[in-house]
Design an enzyme around this catalytic site. Structure first.
Site, PDB file in Angstrom:
ATOM      1  CB  THR A 137       0.294  -6.461   4.998  1.00 41.47           C
ATOM      2  OG1 THR A 137       1.437  -6.335   4.173  1.00 41.47           O
ATOM      3  CG2 THR A 137       0.640  -6.037   6.402  1.00 41.47           C
ATOM      4  NE  ARG A 156       9.511  -3.455  -0.342  1.00 51.38           N
ATOM      5  CZ  ARG A 156       8.303  -3.567   0.209  1.00 51.38           C
ATOM      6  NH1 ARG A 156       8.013  -4.597   0.976  1.00 51.38           N
ATOM      7  NH2 ARG A 156       7.382  -2.661   0.006  1.00 51.38           N
ATOM      8  CB  VAL A 157      12.685  -3.546   4.999  1.00 52.44           C
ATOM      9  CG1 VAL A 157      11.753  -3.346   6.181  1.00 52.44           C
ATOM     10  CG2 VAL A 157      13.697  -4.642   5.305  1.00 52.44           C
ATOM     11  N   GLY A 158       9.581  -3.138   3.719  1.00 51.95           N
ATOM     12  CA  GLY A 158       8.499  -2.182   3.493  1.00 51.95           C
ATOM     13  C   GLY A 158       8.130  -1.425   4.754  1.00 51.95           C
ATOM     14  CG  ASP A 159       4.053  -0.212   4.987  1.00 49.09           C
ATOM     15  OD1 ASP A 159       4.333  -1.282   4.391  1.00 49.09           O
ATOM     16  OD2 ASP A 159       2.884   0.156   5.192  1.00 49.09           O
ATOM     17  CB  THR A 216      -2.321  -3.433   3.726  1.00 45.64           C
ATOM     18  OG1 THR A 216      -3.539  -2.848   3.308  1.00 45.64           O
ATOM     19  CG2 THR A 216      -2.536  -4.147   5.041  1.00 45.64           C
ATOM     20  N   GLY A 217      -0.412  -2.318   1.572  1.00 46.53           N
ATOM     21  CA  GLY A 217      -0.226  -1.740   0.248  1.00 46.53           C
ATOM     22  C   GLY A 217       1.248  -1.498  -0.027  1.00 46.53           C
ATOM     23  N   GLY A 273       4.404  -0.335   0.537  1.00 45.69           N
ATOM     24  CA  GLY A 273       5.041   0.207   1.734  1.00 45.69           C
ATOM     25  C   GLY A 273       5.960   1.381   1.481  1.00 45.69           C
TER      26      GLY A 273
HETATM   27  N1  ASP Z   1       2.834  -3.040   3.015  1.00 46.23           N
HETATM   28  C1  ASP Z   1       3.548  -4.257   2.712  1.00 46.23           C
HETATM   29  C2  ASP Z   1       4.928  -3.915   2.291  1.00 46.23           C
HETATM   30  O1  ASP Z   1       5.118  -2.946   1.580  1.00 46.23           O
HETATM   31  C3  ASP Z   1       2.925  -5.081   1.646  1.00 46.23           C
HETATM   32  C4  ASP Z   1       1.436  -5.067   1.532  1.00 46.23           C
HETATM   33  O2  ASP Z   1       0.738  -4.653   2.429  1.00 46.23           O
HETATM   34  O3  ASP Z   1       0.917  -5.499   0.517  1.00 46.23           O
HETATM   35  O4  ASP Z   1       5.829  -4.673   2.609  1.00 46.23           O
END
Ligand code: ASP
Length: 314
Positions: free
Chosen positions: A173, A201-204, A224-225, A227
């Site tokens: 991200t 699927r939706v993340g943060d 990032t990471g 979510g």
């Molecule tokens: N945070 C993003 C999500 O969960 C993915 C990422 O940052 O690696 O969609």
């Protein structure tokens, strides 16, 4: 009303934001606003064919489709715009801005967002780039998983949380936190989300308060990471709120890391945070040691990397 137009501009970004930060800083030096610089910086990253976690060449879902999420927030007005699960349009950060400016809404998803992209004059393109499809095919090969049968749900855990491939967890991200020469703040986040996610699927990243938050009075934060973790404890808004209630930047970031660790993350799950105060202090935080972030202030010749803080031992 702006009173001071001689404030040093600042851009804070995730590690992959270098080209975007350079473009954004050029715009700030020419008097551009924080919102314009944040949008431009994310667009530059979305357009990079070598960037496989954002934009057209992003990571695919279980079916090999790229679904993009993005959000943007104006720290002066607290207006925000976001889109989620967008296929066939690459510049989702600009679409998020249009949601903010043209609609009485904050977040558009899927088919409605794609329809709106067409109305806003964006051109559709096939996001399933060769690189994405190749990575999708290889992923199934290397994990020995076969895409058969109807029940995709059984594949998600095996493909997205691979214990034995921990250093290759398919994330990515881009985050940009911007202060312009008027002192206004803006934040932008763009992503293809978690690789090999369940379709839809939706993340943060497009969730204001989880992966993105910005308020001129207290600061800007983006994540990032994994979510799912940031959604469960509203990480971006929480960090801002801790500063509003009197904590300094480092303490507020540590509190957010502690909250994430209390969720007992699954193997392979992690969270990275970048944060900036209105006076330009910045920091990165991560649940994983050795992670970095990027900072670039108006008087610097080029962006530099800083170490992200990890949790303090309790
Ligand atoms: N945070 C993003 C999500 O969960 C993915 C990422 O940052 O690696 O969609």
């Amino acid at each position: 009303m702006h009173t001071n137009s001689h404030i040093n501009p600042v851009i804070i970004a995730s590690e992959n934001g270098r080209a975007g930060a350079i473009a954004g800083m050029e715009l700030l030096h020419r008097g551009g606003s924080a919102m314009d610089a944040a949008e431009l910086a994310a667009r530059v990253t979305e357009d990079d064919p070598e960037e496989h976690s954002v934009g057209f060449s992003g990571l695919p879902n279980l079916l090999g489709q790229v679904e993009l999420d993005a959000s943007l927030m104006n720290g002066r007005t607290l207006e925000s715009g976001a889109v989620a699960g967008v296929q066939d349009y690459g510049n989702v950060i600009s679409l998020a801005r249009k949601v903010m400016e043209e609609l009485p809404h904050v977040l558009l998803m899927g088919r409605g967002a794609e329809r709106f992209a067409g109305e806003m004059g964006q051109k559709p393109a096939d996001q399933r780039s060769f690189a994405s499809l190749e990575r999708w095919r290889k992923r199934f090969e290397e994990t020995g998983v076969e895409l058969t049968g109807e029940e995709l749900r059984h594949l998600v855990t095996r493909l997205t949380v691979p214990m034995h491939l921990r250093d290759r967890v398919p994330h990515g991200t881009v985050n940009f936190l911007v202060r312009d020469s008027h002192g206004d703040l803006a934040s932008a986040v763009s992503t293809s989300g978690l690789g090999w996610k369940y379709p839809g699927r939706v993340g943060d990243s497009p969730i204001i308060g989880a992966g993105n938050y910005c308020d001129n009075r207290y600061g800007a934060v983006a994540c990032t990471g994994s979510g799912e973790l940031a959604i469960r404890v509203s990480t971006a808004r929480s960090l801002i709120l801790y500063m509003k209630m009197g904590m300094d930047l480092a303490a507020a970031g540590q509190e957010c890391l502690a909250e994430i660790e209390q969720l007992s993350p699954r193997p392979g799950q992690y969270m990275n945070i970048v944060a900036m105060t209105p006076d330009g202090q910045h920091a990165g935080f991560s649940t994983t040691a050795g992670k970095r972030y990027l900072y670039y202030t108006g008087e610097m010749a080029e962006p530099q990397m800083g170490e992200r803080m990890t949790s303090e031992p309790v």
